[in-house]
Design a protein around this motif. Structure first.
Motif, PDB file in Angstrom:
ATOM      1  N   SER A  41       0.792  -1.391   0.429  1.00 21.93           N
ATOM      2  CA  SER A  41       0.049   0.177  -0.135  1.00 21.93           C
ATOM      3  C   SER A  41       0.890   0.641   0.107  1.00 21.93           C
ATOM      4  O   SER A  41       1.777   2.102   1.074  1.00 21.93           O
ATOM      5  CB  SER A  41      -0.630   0.235   1.797  1.00 21.93           C
ATOM      6  N   THR A  42       1.177   2.017  -1.149  1.00 19.20           N
ATOM      7  CA  THR A  42       1.507   3.797  -0.884  1.00 19.20           C
ATOM      8  C   THR A  42       0.328   4.781  -1.161  1.00 19.20           C
ATOM      9  O   THR A  42      -0.443   4.793  -1.884  1.00 19.20           O
ATOM     10  CB  THR A  42       2.482   3.285  -2.040  1.00 19.20           C
ATOM     11  N   LYS A  43       0.362   5.578  -0.232  1.00 22.06           N
ATOM     12  CA  LYS A  43       0.047   6.457   0.484  1.00 22.06           C
ATOM     13  C   LYS A  43       0.969   7.402   0.982  1.00 22.06           C
ATOM     14  O   LYS A  43       1.711   7.728   0.801  1.00 22.06           O
ATOM     15  CB  LYS A  43      -0.912   6.348   1.391  1.00 22.06           C
ATOM     16  N   ILE A  44      -0.367   9.081   0.640  1.00 19.87           N
ATOM     17  CA  ILE A  44       0.958  10.084   0.948  1.00 19.87           C
ATOM     18  C   ILE A  44       0.309  10.360   2.339  1.00 19.87           C
ATOM     19  O   ILE A  44      -1.181   9.949   2.453  1.00 19.87           O
ATOM     20  CB  ILE A  44       0.086  11.503   0.366  1.00 19.87           C
ATOM     21  N   GLY A  45       0.844  10.385   3.717  1.00 22.20           N
ATOM     22  CA  GLY A  45       1.043  10.810   4.684  1.00 22.20           C
ATOM     23  C   GLY A  45       1.149  11.949   4.735  1.00 22.20           C
ATOM     24  O   GLY A  45       2.093  12.745   4.596  1.00 22.20           O
ATOM     25  N   TYR A  46       1.411  11.919   6.875  1.00 22.32           N
ATOM     26  CA  TYR A  46       1.157  13.298   7.303  1.00 22.32           C
ATOM     27  C   TYR A  46       2.091  12.660   9.026  1.00 22.32           C
ATOM     28  O   TYR A  46       1.733  11.264   8.803  1.00 22.32           O
ATOM     29  CB  TYR A  46      -0.309  13.270   7.679  1.00 22.32           C
ATOM     30  N   GLN A  47       2.410  13.685   9.538  1.00 17.42           N
ATOM     31  CA  GLN A  47       3.574  13.465  10.547  1.00 17.42           C
ATOM     32  C   GLN A  47       3.481  14.680  10.840  1.00 17.42           C
ATOM     33  O   GLN A  47       3.265  15.331  10.925  1.00 17.42           O
ATOM     34  CB  GLN A  47       4.190  12.891  10.347  1.00 17.42           C
ATOM     35  N   ALA A  48       3.271  14.699  12.776  1.00 19.23           N
ATOM     36  CA  ALA A  48       3.097  15.455  14.019  1.00 19.23           C
ATOM     37  C   ALA A  48       3.918  15.524  14.762  1.00 19.23           C
ATOM     38  O   ALA A  48       3.373  14.235  14.894  1.00 19.23           O
ATOM     39  CB  ALA A  48       1.464  16.166  13.061  1.00 19.23           C
ATOM     40  N   GLY A  49       3.696  16.446  15.234  1.00 17.63           N
ATOM     41  CA  GLY A  49       4.789  16.267  16.858  1.00 17.63           C
ATOM     42  C   GLY A  49       5.693  16.732  17.441  1.00 17.63           C
ATOM     43  O   GLY A  49       5.358  17.662  17.281  1.00 17.63           O
ATOM     44  N   LEU A  50       6.392  16.978  18.418  1.00 14.76           N
ATOM     45  CA  LEU A  50       7.037  17.831  18.921  1.00 14.76           C
ATOM     46  C   LEU A  50       8.333  16.942  18.949  1.00 14.76           C
ATOM     47  O   LEU A  50       8.911  16.188  18.945  1.00 14.76           O
ATOM     48  CB  LEU A  50       6.669  17.827  20.709  1.00 14.76           C
ATOM     49  N   GLY A  51       9.540  18.502  19.033  1.00 16.46           N
ATOM     50  CA  GLY A  51      10.772  17.664  18.557  1.00 16.46           C
ATOM     51  C   GLY A  51      11.532  18.869  19.209  1.00 16.46           C
ATOM     52  O   GLY A  51      11.403  19.701  19.385  1.00 16.46           O
ATOM     53  N   ILE A  52      13.054  18.093  19.843  1.00 20.96           N
ATOM     54  CA  ILE A  52      13.978  19.085  20.917  1.00 20.96           C
ATOM     55  C   ILE A  52      15.250  18.474  20.354  1.00 20.96           C
ATOM     56  O   ILE A  52      15.620  17.274  19.480  1.00 20.96           O
ATOM     57  CB  ILE A  52      14.350  18.358  22.259  1.00 20.96           C
ATOM     58  N   ASP A  53      15.602  19.833  20.358  1.00 23.73           N
ATOM     59  CA  ASP A  53      17.634  19.801  19.233  1.00 23.73           C
ATOM     60  C   ASP A  53      18.499  20.474  20.234  1.00 23.73           C
ATOM     61  O   ASP A  53      18.054  21.268  21.147  1.00 23.73           O
ATOM     62  CB  ASP A  53      17.956  20.350  18.167  1.00 23.73           C
ATOM     63  N   VAL A  54      19.017  19.514  20.551  1.00 21.71           N
ATOM     64  CA  VAL A  54      20.864  19.891  21.630  1.00 21.71           C
ATOM     65  C   VAL A  54      21.837  20.009  20.978  1.00 21.71           C
ATOM     66  O   VAL A  54      22.371  18.971  21.163  1.00 21.71           O
ATOM     67  CB  VAL A  54      20.523  19.408  22.683  1.00 21.71           C
ATOM     68  N   THR A  55      22.478  20.624  20.817  1.00 25.99           N
ATOM     69  CA  THR A  55      24.445  20.366  21.191  1.00 25.99           C
ATOM     70  C   THR A  55      24.940  20.515  21.466  1.00 25.99           C
ATOM     71  O   THR A  55      25.291  21.072  22.449  1.00 25.99           O
ATOM     72  CB  THR A  55      24.354  22.615  20.373  1.00 25.99           C
ATOM     73  N   VAL A  56      25.766  19.398  21.338  1.00 27.68           N
ATOM     74  CA  VAL A  56      26.676  18.684  22.134  1.00 27.68           C
ATOM     75  C   VAL A  56      28.226  19.383  21.977  1.00 27.68           C
ATOM     76  O   VAL A  56      29.234  19.324  23.171  1.00 27.68           O
ATOM     77  CB  VAL A  56      26.625  17.642  22.457  1.00 27.68           C
ATOM     78  N   SER A  57      28.460  19.920  21.035  1.00 27.45           N
ATOM     79  CA  SER A  57      29.855  19.809  20.462  1.00 27.45           C
ATOM     80  C   SER A  57      29.603  21.722  19.502  1.00 27.45           C
ATOM     81  O   SER A  57      29.233  21.388  18.467  1.00 27.45           O
ATOM     82  CB  SER A  57      30.172  18.975  19.682  1.00 27.45           C
ATOM     83  N   ASN A  58      31.077  22.522  19.071  1.00 30.28           N
ATOM     84  CA  ASN A  58      31.094  23.716  18.643  1.00 30.28           C
ATOM     85  C   ASN A  58      32.114  23.313  18.056  1.00 30.28           C
ATOM     86  O   ASN A  58      33.205  23.229  18.739  1.00 30.28           O
ATOM     87  CB  ASN A  58      30.982  24.385  19.164  1.00 30.28           C
ATOM     88  N   PHE A  59      33.181  23.721  16.820  1.00 22.70           N
ATOM     89  CA  PHE A  59      34.284  23.371  16.014  1.00 22.70           C
ATOM     90  C   PHE A  59      34.338  24.698  15.056  1.00 22.70           C
ATOM     91  O   PHE A  59      33.634  25.106  14.569  1.00 22.70           O
ATOM     92  CB  PHE A  59      34.485  22.234  15.898  1.00 22.70           C
ATOM     93  N   ASN A  60      35.813  24.690  14.628  1.00 26.55           N
ATOM     94  CA  ASN A  60      36.178  25.746  13.595  1.00 26.55           C
ATOM     95  C   ASN A  60      34.832  27.142  13.962  1.00 26.55           C
ATOM     96  O   ASN A  60      34.331  27.648  13.509  1.00 26.55           O
ATOM     97  CB  ASN A  60      35.460  25.303  12.382  1.00 26.55           C
ATOM     98  N   ASN A  61      35.790  27.476  15.056  1.00 28.13           N
ATOM     99  CA  ASN A  61      34.950  28.965  15.674  1.00 28.13           C
ATOM    100  C   ASN A  61      33.342  29.031  15.146  1.00 28.13           C
ATOM    101  O   ASN A  61      32.492  29.847  15.510  1.00 28.13           O
ATOM    102  CB  ASN A  61      35.587  29.793  14.691  1.00 28.13           C
ATOM    103  N   SER A  62      32.844  28.007  16.345  1.00 29.14           N
ATOM    104  CA  SER A  62      31.328  27.816  15.557  1.00 29.14           C
ATOM    105  C   SER A  62      30.429  27.658  14.169  1.00 29.14           C
ATOM    106  O   SER A  62      29.249  27.287  14.273  1.00 29.14           O
ATOM    107  CB  SER A  62      30.461  28.087  16.438  1.00 29.14           C
ATOM    108  N   ARG A  63      31.350  27.761  13.811  1.00 23.84           N
ATOM    109  CA  ARG A  63      30.855  27.818  12.178  1.00 23.84           C
ATOM    110  C   ARG A  63      30.523  25.933  11.481  1.00 23.84           C
ATOM    111  O   ARG A  63      29.655  25.572  10.782  1.00 23.84           O
ATOM    112  CB  ARG A  63      31.998  27.237  11.526  1.00 23.84           C
ATOM    113  N   GLY A  64      30.901  25.047  12.578  1.00 24.31           N
ATOM    114  CA  GLY A  64      30.683  23.155  12.918  1.00 24.31           C
ATOM    115  C   GLY A  64      29.801  22.862  14.014  1.00 24.31           C
ATOM    116  O   GLY A  64      30.525  23.029  14.815  1.00 24.31           O
TER     117      GLY A  64
END
Length: 275
Positions: A203-226
């Motif tokens: 079965s192939t359908k167009i689907g939907y998704q919804a919810g809540l996300g969280i991002d946490v930065t754990v490391s920076n390098f190259n003067n915070s350009r990465g």
């Protein structure tokens, strides 16, 4: 004779070098000279004070950590509602399909201040199977070209919390398999194998998704350009309309009351870069 042979051996390298060296009238000669000139001036530029000064000023510019483009790798923990389907197959002697399945995938994220655009190239589901002796029923669930839009509620450099919603192409598959059986009363090759009755439905359908996300930065390098960012998302993933299964050889559709991904949790990592 020995003197002639010795002379040929001694002069052979000079003939070889002459053949390998490009002629001054050839395109290869001028390309070689241009390459030498380019390396000479490149090395001179990299050692110059002006280059060092401009590079230092570029690296000292402030970086907006709320903007980035990242490559993502992730894994999904998916809950599937097989309750009605399991009732029908257990009545036929099969074990139950487990409600929890797993997937993996990759994609990219483009973040600009509060706006988060997640594009999942694919999320491939691992098989979930039920058995009756040597017979198996397998279930797969995957998404391709998934797009989610999220809105960052915090605008923090380190943490983002965002509700999201989006669309995707979802593919659900069912497969029944039984091992090949040899006909003991065979008389020729045409009746050597007993038809095994395996079946494949999708079965192939167009689907939907919804919810809540969280991002946490754990490391920076190259003067915070990465940055290295860990993320998690929790929500639902469903079809638009009723999901119906059919085989490749028939237009007849079947409804098995299977609800893939009534809830799911995603864990992943982002490798982000900034201008």
């Amino acid at each position: 004779m020995k003197s002639i042979c010795l002379l040929l051996v001694m002069t052979l390298p000079f003939f070889t070098m002459a053949q390998n060296s490009p002629s001054k009238d050839s395109a290869a000669y001028y390309r070689c000279e241009l390459a030498k000139l380019w390396h000479k001036y490149r090395d001179s530029m990299l050692r110059s004070e002006e280059y060092a000064s401009l590079n230092a000023k570029l690296n000292n510019l402030p970086v907006d950590k709320r903007k980035y483009v990242s490559f993502n790798m992730f894994a999904d923990v998916v809950h599937n509602d097989y309750s009605k389907f399991n009732q029908s197959i257990t009545a036929a002697g099969f074990t139950e399909l487990e409600p929890i399945s797993f997937r993996f995938g990759c994609g990219i994220t483009v973040k600009s201040k509060r706006n988060i655009h997640d594009i999942g190239f694919f999320s491939v589901g691992l098989k979930n199977q039920a058995q009756r002796g040597n017979e198996t029923i397998k279930s797969f669930f995957s998404n391709v070209m998934q797009y989610d839009y999220g809105f960052d509620l915090l605008q923090s450099n380190a943490v983002s919390i965002y509700p999201y919603a989006g669309l995707s192409i979802r593919a659900s598959m069912l497969r029944y398999e039984q091992p090949m059986q040899i006909n003991p009363g065979t008389t020729n090759i045409s009746d050597l194998v007993i038809p095994n009755g395996s079946a494949y439905l999708s079965s192939t359908k167009i689907g939907y998704q919804a919810g809540l996300g969280i991002d946490v930065t754990v490391s920076n390098f190259n003067n915070s350009r990465g940055s290295v960012i860990l993320f998690a998302k929790g929500g639902t993933n469903g079809p638009i309309g009723r999901e119906r299964y059919k085989t490749n050889d028939s237009d007849i559709t079947y409804n098995y009351d299977i609800r893939h991904a009534d809830w799911m949790i995603t864990f992943g990592i982002k490798f982000a870069g900034r201008d």
